[in-house]
Each structure stands twice: as structure tokens, then as C-alpha cells.
Scaffold this active site. Structure first.
Site, mmCIF file in Angstrom:
data_model
loop_
_atom_site.group_PDB
_atom_site.id
_atom_site.type_symbol
_atom_site.label_atom_id
_atom_site.label_comp_id
_atom_site.label_asym_id
_atom_site.label_seq_id
_atom_site.Cartn_x
_atom_site.Cartn_y
_atom_site.Cartn_z
ATOM 1 N N ARG A 231 128.612 -25.027 113.129
ATOM 2 C CA ARG A 231 127.096 -26.243 112.987
ATOM 3 C C ARG A 231 127.502 -25.275 111.631
ATOM 4 N NH1 ARG A 231 121.401 -24.783 113.579
ATOM 5 N NH2 ARG A 231 120.168 -26.653 113.663
ATOM 6 N N ARG B 204 115.836 -24.658 103.415
ATOM 7 C CA ARG B 204 115.439 -23.756 103.314
ATOM 8 C C ARG B 204 115.298 -22.434 104.372
ATOM 9 N NH1 ARG B 204 112.666 -24.823 108.822
ATOM 10 N NH2 ARG B 204 113.418 -26.656 108.440
ATOM 11 N N ASP C 32 115.485 -27.705 122.145
ATOM 12 C CA ASP C 32 115.134 -26.662 120.642
ATOM 13 C C ASP C 32 114.342 -25.880 121.267
ATOM 14 O OD1 ASP C 32 115.401 -26.516 118.043
ATOM 15 O OD2 ASP C 32 113.383 -26.870 117.717
ATOM 16 N N HIS D 28 118.639 -33.601 115.363
ATOM 17 C CA HIS D 28 117.560 -34.606 114.896
ATOM 18 C C HIS D 28 117.178 -35.276 113.672
ATOM 19 C CE1 HIS D 28 117.253 -30.613 116.237
ATOM 20 N NE2 HIS D 28 117.304 -30.124 115.460
ATOM 21 N N CYS E 161 119.523 -25.737 122.517
ATOM 22 C CA CYS E 161 118.784 -24.804 122.437
ATOM 23 C C CYS E 161 119.409 -23.842 121.856
ATOM 24 C CB CYS E 161 118.595 -24.425 123.932
ATOM 25 S SG CYS E 161 120.437 -25.115 124.667
ATOM 26 N N ASN F 119 110.427 -22.434 114.266
ATOM 27 C CA ASN F 119 110.116 -21.913 113.067
ATOM 28 C C ASN F 119 108.448 -23.439 113.014
ATOM 29 O OD1 ASN F 119 111.268 -20.859 110.486
ATOM 30 N ND2 ASN F 119 112.874 -22.017 110.616
ATOM 31 N N TYR G 65 123.073 -29.628 109.486
ATOM 32 C CA TYR G 65 121.781 -30.361 109.698
ATOM 33 C C TYR G 65 121.739 -30.235 108.348
ATOM 34 C CZ TYR G 65 116.628 -29.169 111.021
ATOM 35 O OH TYR G 65 115.544 -29.123 110.917
ATOM 36 N N TYR H 196 114.096 -15.876 108.987
ATOM 37 C CA TYR H 196 112.821 -15.551 109.685
ATOM 38 C C TYR H 196 113.199 -14.682 111.122
ATOM 39 C CZ TYR H 196 115.354 -19.208 112.958
ATOM 40 O OH TYR H 196 115.985 -19.381 113.285
HETATM 41 C C1 0GY Z 1 116.554 -25.949 115.028
HETATM 42 C C2 0GY Z 1 115.505 -26.044 113.626
HETATM 43 C C3 0GY Z 1 115.273 -25.294 112.967
HETATM 44 C C4 0GY Z 1 116.349 -24.263 112.512
HETATM 45 C C5 0GY Z 1 117.534 -23.956 113.059
HETATM 46 O O1 0GY Z 1 119.595 -22.826 112.464
HETATM 47 C C6 0GY Z 1 117.980 -22.705 112.316
HETATM 48 O O2 0GY Z 1 116.960 -21.614 111.859
HETATM 49 O O3 0GY Z 1 117.825 -24.733 112.819
HETATM 50 C C7 0GY Z 1 114.244 -25.467 111.653
HETATM 51 O O4 0GY Z 1 113.590 -24.619 111.277
HETATM 52 O O5 0GY Z 1 113.981 -26.391 111.373
HETATM 53 O O6 0GY Z 1 116.942 -27.255 115.625
HETATM 54 O O7 0GY Z 1 116.736 -25.107 115.837
#
Ligand code: 0GY
Length: 301
Positions: A125, A131, A251, A182, A33, A256, A158, A50
Site C-alpha cells: 500500500r 494529511r 475499515d 474508497h 480492515c 481517524n 489511497y 495519529y
Molecule cells: C483508512 C483511512 C484512513 C487512514 C489510513 O493508513 C492510514 O492511516 O488509511 C484515513 O485516515 O482516512 O482507509 O484506513
């Protein structure tokens, strides 16, 4: 004071999530989260891709209590860059009930890492979703991984499923535990077995230092809410193959999300669909996150 306006195509988090009908086990951890700002207090990073809504620590802790979780793992999102002040503020206010995953610059000092550790950070992380970042952080990750390994921290990565083959050798050479966000974003329109998801299963099977979050069906599903039925077999396969190395998180506040915003209470229904016994649910929600984030309280570490 800087003020920020949420992106026009963003959905804000659900204002009044349902009380879940799935009751999480005592001691459950929401292991993915975020906190966002508030932007006026903790400005968003200049390089962000964003601008989110504000999502404060108090709102996160209220959601934790509403859903029945005991603890949170708060993960730094790209909108805050390597400025971990909002994360640290939330960790310090949590009275020990939250631990964190930070994002750090390559030149962070040992003293600054020690301050993050003291606040409750246990991982760093690195985001390889194109993107979300300007530069893929290979060099930084290698350097930081070597520095945090002796601290007992882990790496969170990620990435998108299509990129795994290219990154595979680099990721598998890392010296720390590695948590994949994920499930590496599988294509759930593809085959469960005999397709591209097999590479992710191989990554998990052949590298015992790898863990997977089986979270975010709302991001991965093509069928959508409320069941995210197309994600269930993929997450179930991971949970049943690697029950000791899976984690789950809401999450919240769902950065997004543009097509729909999940009701966090309803989202919990996904858990018994992917972890079909109480024993699996206990590992997923309690034993595994405690081992990684509160090892001093865990029977397993
Ligand atoms: C998530 C997924 C997203 C965003 C980020 O760090 C972030 O901006 O992880 C996403 O846009 O898929 O796990 O929070």
C-alpha cells in the site's frame, strides 16, 4: 515497554456492534480492515500522524465472526509505518483466514518480501493522502511495483479525489493490478455524472488492471449515518459499471473518525443498497476478493 495514549479527538471503535440484518453470502471477505498494535507489543511508528486505540487481532477475528464474514484482508495503516510486525502476527494467527497488504521501505530485500509472502501478504500500500504522510511516495512506488509484479502481488493506493488528475498518468503506467481505496474519496456533494467523479470512472473504464474499494461511506458522507445516503449513488455507479473489480471492507477499527463512529453491524446495510442483486453481492464480497487474495482457491484466476 512503550505505552501510547490514543489521540484525544479520536473516537474508539464501537464496543458492541449490532447483529447485522443484512446477511453476507457464505465465504464473504472483509477486504479492508486493520490491526493496531497493541502498542505495548507492536509500537506505533515514530513518523505516524495519529496515535490510534489498540485494536488487536483477536478483536478483529471476533468481529469477523460476529458479522458473518469468513475471511479478512488486513491492510497496513500509516500509524505502523513500514513495520509490518502487527500485520504479520495477525496473518499468522488467522489460520489462513486472513491475507494482508503491507507497507514496505524502498530498500526491502527479496528475502524480506518472501517472508511477507509466506505470511500471506499479497499487496503493498502507498498512501497519497497528504494529511497521512510526509512525502508522497512516487519513487518508492515505481520501484516496488516493478519488484512485486513478478510475485503476483498488487498495489493499493489511497488518494483524495482532488489529486487524481495530477497523479493519473503515473498511476495508469503501473505494471500490476492497482486497488484504489474508497473510490478515491469522491466529493459526494458534487455531481454523480458530469463532474469530477467522471475522472475516476474513466480511470476504471480505461484501465482494466484497476480495482476499487467501494468502502468507507462513513468517511465520505456529508449526510452521515445511518444510511450514508449521499454515498450510495456513487458506490452503486462503480459496482454496476465494474462488477468484477470492486471490493468491500468494514475499515474496522475506523482510524481517524472524529465526527461519529459507525456501528459495524449497521454499516453492512450499505451493501445491498449499492449491490442490488445477489449476483452483484456475491461478486463484491466473495468472487472478487478471492480472485485477488486467494487466487489458488478462486475459479476466476
Ligand atoms: C483508512 C483511512 C484512513 C487512514 C489510513 O493508513 C492510514 O492511516 O488509511 C484515513 O485516515 O482516512 O482507509 O484506513
Amino acid at each position: 515497554m512503550t505505552s501510547f495514549t490514543m489521540d484525544a479527538n479520536w473516537l474508539p471503535f464501537h464496543p458492541s456492534p449490532a447483529k447485522p440484518s443484512y446477511i453476507v453470502p457464505a465465504g464473504a471477505v472483509d477486504a479492508h480492515c486493520h490491526v493496531f498494535g497493541p502498542g505495548a507489543q507492536f509500537p506505533f511508528a515514530r513518523e505516524r500522524k495519529y496515535t490510534p486505540c489498540d485494536a488487536s487481532k483477536d478483536q478483529l477475528f471476533a468481529l469477523r465472526d460476529h458479522l458473518g464474514f469468513s475471511r479478512n484482508v488486513i491492510v497496513q495503516a500509516t500509524c505502523h509505518g513500514a513495520d509490518n510486525r502487527a500485520l504479520v502476527d495477525a496473518l499468522q494467527a488467522s489460520e489462513g483466514l486472513a491475507r494482508g497488504v503491507a507497507t514496505v521501505d524502498n530498500d526491502i530485500t527479496d528475502e524480506a518480501l518472501a517472508v511477507l509472502h509466506e505470511a500471506g501478504v499479497r499487496g503493498v500500500r502507498f498512501n497519497f493522502v497528504k494529511r497521512l504522510v510526509d512525502v508522497l511516495p512516487f519513487g518508492d512506488l515505481q520501484n516496488i511495483a516493478e519488484r512485486i509484479a513478478p510475485m503476483g502481488w498488487h498495489i493499493v493506493i489511497y488518494f483524495e479525489a482532488d489529486d487524481l488528475a495530477e497523479y493519473y498518468d503515473f498511476f495508469t503506467a503501473l505494471p500490476t493490478p492497482v486497488v484504489v481505496d474508497h473510490m478515491g474519496r469522491p466529493d459526494v456533494g458534487g455531481r454523480l455524472e458530469g463532474g469530477s467523479f467522471d475522472l475516476f470512472m474513466k480511470l476504471m473504464a480505461e484501465n482494466e488492471n484497476f480495482w476499487s474499494k467501494v468502502s468507507c461511506p462513513d468517511r465520505i458522507s456529508k449526510l452521515g449515518p445511518p444510511d450514508y445516503a449521499d454515498v450510495i449513488p456513487f458506490a452503486r455507479r462503480v459496482v454496476e459499471a465494474f462488477p468484477e473489480r470492486v471490493l468491500w471492507g468494514t475499515d474496522w477499527p475506523h482510524p481517524n473518525m472524529k465526527s461519529h463512529m459507525p456501528d459495524d453491524g449497521g454499516l453492512l446495510e450499505f451493501i445491498p443498497n449499492i449491490a442490488r442483486s445477489e449476483a452483484l453481492q456475491h461478486k463484491l464480497l466473495v468472487d472478487n476478493p478471492m480472485c485477488l487474495y486467494w487466487p489458488e482457491e478462486s475459479a476466476r484466476s
